[in-house]
Motif scaffolding. Structure first.
Motif, mmCIF file in Angstrom:
data_model
loop_
_atom_site.group_PDB
_atom_site.id
_atom_site.type_symbol
_atom_site.label_atom_id
_atom_site.label_comp_id
_atom_site.label_asym_id
_atom_site.label_seq_id
_atom_site.Cartn_x
_atom_site.Cartn_y
_atom_site.Cartn_z
ATOM 1 N N LEU A 31 0.834 -1.204 0.000
ATOM 2 C CA LEU A 31 0.000 0.000 0.000
ATOM 3 C C LEU A 31 0.865 1.249 0.000
ATOM 4 O O LEU A 31 0.563 2.226 -0.692
ATOM 5 C CB LEU A 31 -0.920 0.004 1.224
ATOM 6 C CG LEU A 31 -2.067 -0.999 1.223
ATOM 7 C CD1 LEU A 31 -2.813 -0.950 2.548
ATOM 8 C CD2 LEU A 31 -3.033 -0.732 0.067
ATOM 9 N N ASP A 32 1.941 1.204 0.771
ATOM 10 C CA ASP A 32 2.841 2.347 0.830
ATOM 11 C C ASP A 32 3.461 2.631 -0.536
ATOM 12 O O ASP A 32 3.568 3.779 -0.964
ATOM 13 C CB ASP A 32 3.935 2.061 1.852
ATOM 14 C CG ASP A 32 4.181 3.239 2.774
ATOM 15 O OD1 ASP A 32 3.198 3.872 3.203
ATOM 16 O OD2 ASP A 32 5.356 3.527 3.045
ATOM 17 N N THR A 37 2.727 6.314 -6.028
ATOM 18 C CA THR A 37 2.510 6.502 -7.464
ATOM 19 C C THR A 37 1.510 7.620 -7.756
ATOM 20 O O THR A 37 1.371 8.029 -8.900
ATOM 21 C CB THR A 37 2.012 5.200 -8.124
ATOM 22 O OG1 THR A 37 0.706 4.865 -7.622
ATOM 23 C CG2 THR A 37 2.976 4.051 -7.836
ATOM 24 N N TYR A 38 0.817 8.104 -6.717
ATOM 25 C CA TYR A 38 -0.173 9.159 -6.927
ATOM 26 C C TYR A 38 0.505 10.513 -7.048
ATOM 27 O O TYR A 38 1.278 10.911 -6.181
ATOM 28 C CB TYR A 38 -1.176 9.200 -5.772
ATOM 29 C CG TYR A 38 -2.203 8.098 -5.802
ATOM 30 C CD1 TYR A 38 -3.398 8.250 -6.477
ATOM 31 C CD2 TYR A 38 -1.965 6.883 -5.150
ATOM 32 C CE1 TYR A 38 -4.345 7.240 -6.507
ATOM 33 C CE2 TYR A 38 -2.902 5.860 -5.177
ATOM 34 C CZ TYR A 38 -4.095 6.050 -5.854
ATOM 35 O OH TYR A 38 -5.022 5.041 -5.890
ATOM 36 N N LYS A 44 -3.442 10.577 -2.380
ATOM 37 C CA LYS A 44 -2.637 9.518 -1.760
ATOM 38 C C LYS A 44 -3.110 9.265 -0.330
ATOM 39 O O LYS A 44 -3.259 8.114 0.092
ATOM 40 C CB LYS A 44 -1.162 9.925 -1.754
ATOM 41 C CG LYS A 44 -0.266 8.994 -0.961
ATOM 42 C CD LYS A 44 1.196 9.449 -1.004
ATOM 43 C CE LYS A 44 1.399 10.737 -0.253
ATOM 44 N NZ LYS A 44 2.837 11.144 -0.232
ATOM 45 N N TYR A 45 -3.378 10.334 0.405
ATOM 46 C CA TYR A 45 -3.834 10.180 1.780
ATOM 47 C C TYR A 45 -5.220 9.533 1.830
ATOM 48 O O TYR A 45 -5.496 8.719 2.716
ATOM 49 C CB TYR A 45 -3.862 11.532 2.484
ATOM 50 C CG TYR A 45 -2.524 12.236 2.518
ATOM 51 C CD1 TYR A 45 -1.345 11.517 2.722
ATOM 52 C CD2 TYR A 45 -2.424 13.609 2.326
ATOM 53 C CE1 TYR A 45 -0.110 12.151 2.741
ATOM 54 C CE2 TYR A 45 -1.196 14.257 2.349
ATOM 55 C CZ TYR A 45 -0.043 13.528 2.549
ATOM 56 O OH TYR A 45 1.171 14.155 2.564
#
Length: 247
Positions: A31-32, A37-38, A44-45
């Motif tokens: 996930l990290d 990639t965003y 992203k948050y």
């Protein structure tokens, strides 16, 4: 036979607990990496918030949290091995991996850890409102209360009128921008979506209300509707459309 059966059952629980923690550790790392990639930091948050919330609710519904915590003392050495391995992997990468905290503190309280991750992402997301708040918090006040009151301070200076115009214009532009972007963000879980919307309202509406009321009766322009564009209710209604692409 009964004792052997009980021992076998405990062994299975330990194995399942160990497997779950390995999966969660790997999932956290994935996930990290995906979040990086965003291009949009605030999206992203939201991505991390959605996933951490989903994982927590899934663990709660399935009862896996209790299983892991019941067996954690018996698998402490295995956890420590995982932590050392993750640290080795971390040392080869760049940046801060939030999932490292998940792996290291899973022995303490798995549920609390995910709750902390969720709160961390909410705090990170809140920084998306900084441009909006800059215009209404009045750290550098465009005009004092005395000078804004005609019967006390008389006519406003041109500079003061322009400062007030710039503040309202800045708020309008920043709020419209964040509205257009974040109404397209998706938060599938209804409770989480409502919670974050309510947080936004509590964060933005009080300072906007104070700012708006302070200058609504001040004659800083011949066209007040051009600058004081949004009522409190209108801002509220627009916030209600955040995180729901169908709205």
């Amino acid at each position: 036979m009964l004792a052997a059966g009980k021992g076998h059952g405990e062994t299975n629980k330990k194995r399942v607990a160990m497997y779950v923690t390995k999966v969660l550790g790997g999932l956290g790392l994935n996930l990290d990496q995906k979040a990086k990639t965003y291009a949009d930091n605030y999206l992203k948050y939201i991505f991390l918030l959605n996933n951490h919330h989903y994982i927590l609710k899934s663990l709660q519904r399935s009862g896996l949290i209790k299983l892991v915590e019941c067996a954690k003392e018996n698998v402490e050495q295995q956890y420590e091995d995982i932590i050392l391995e993750q640290k080795r992997q971390y040392s080869k990468s760049s940046g801060r991996l939030a999932s490292m905290h998940l792996v290291e503190s899973v022995l303490q309280n798995l549920e609390k850890q995910y709750e902390d991750l969720i709160e961390e992402q909410k705090t990170n997301y809140r920084t998306s409102w900084s441009k909006v708040l800059t215009n209404i918090l009045e750290v550098h006040k465009p005009v004092s209360s005395q000078r804004a009151t005609p019967e006390i301070g008389g006519k406003l200076k041109d500079r003061d009128r322009q400062n007030i115009k710039d503040k309202f214009k800045g708020f309008n532009n920043a709020f419209e921008e964040i509205y257009q972007i974040q109404k397209l963000y998706a938060i599938p879980d209804m409770d989480l979506r409502k919670s974050l919307i309510e947080d936004n309202k509590n964060y933005i509406l009080p300072p906007y209300k104070l700012f708006r009321e302070k200058y609504a009766s001040v004659q800083f322009t011949k066209n007040p509707d051009k600058y004081i564009k949004y009522t409190i209710d209108e801002v509220t209604n627009m916030m209600d459309k955040f995180f729901d692409a169908s709205a």
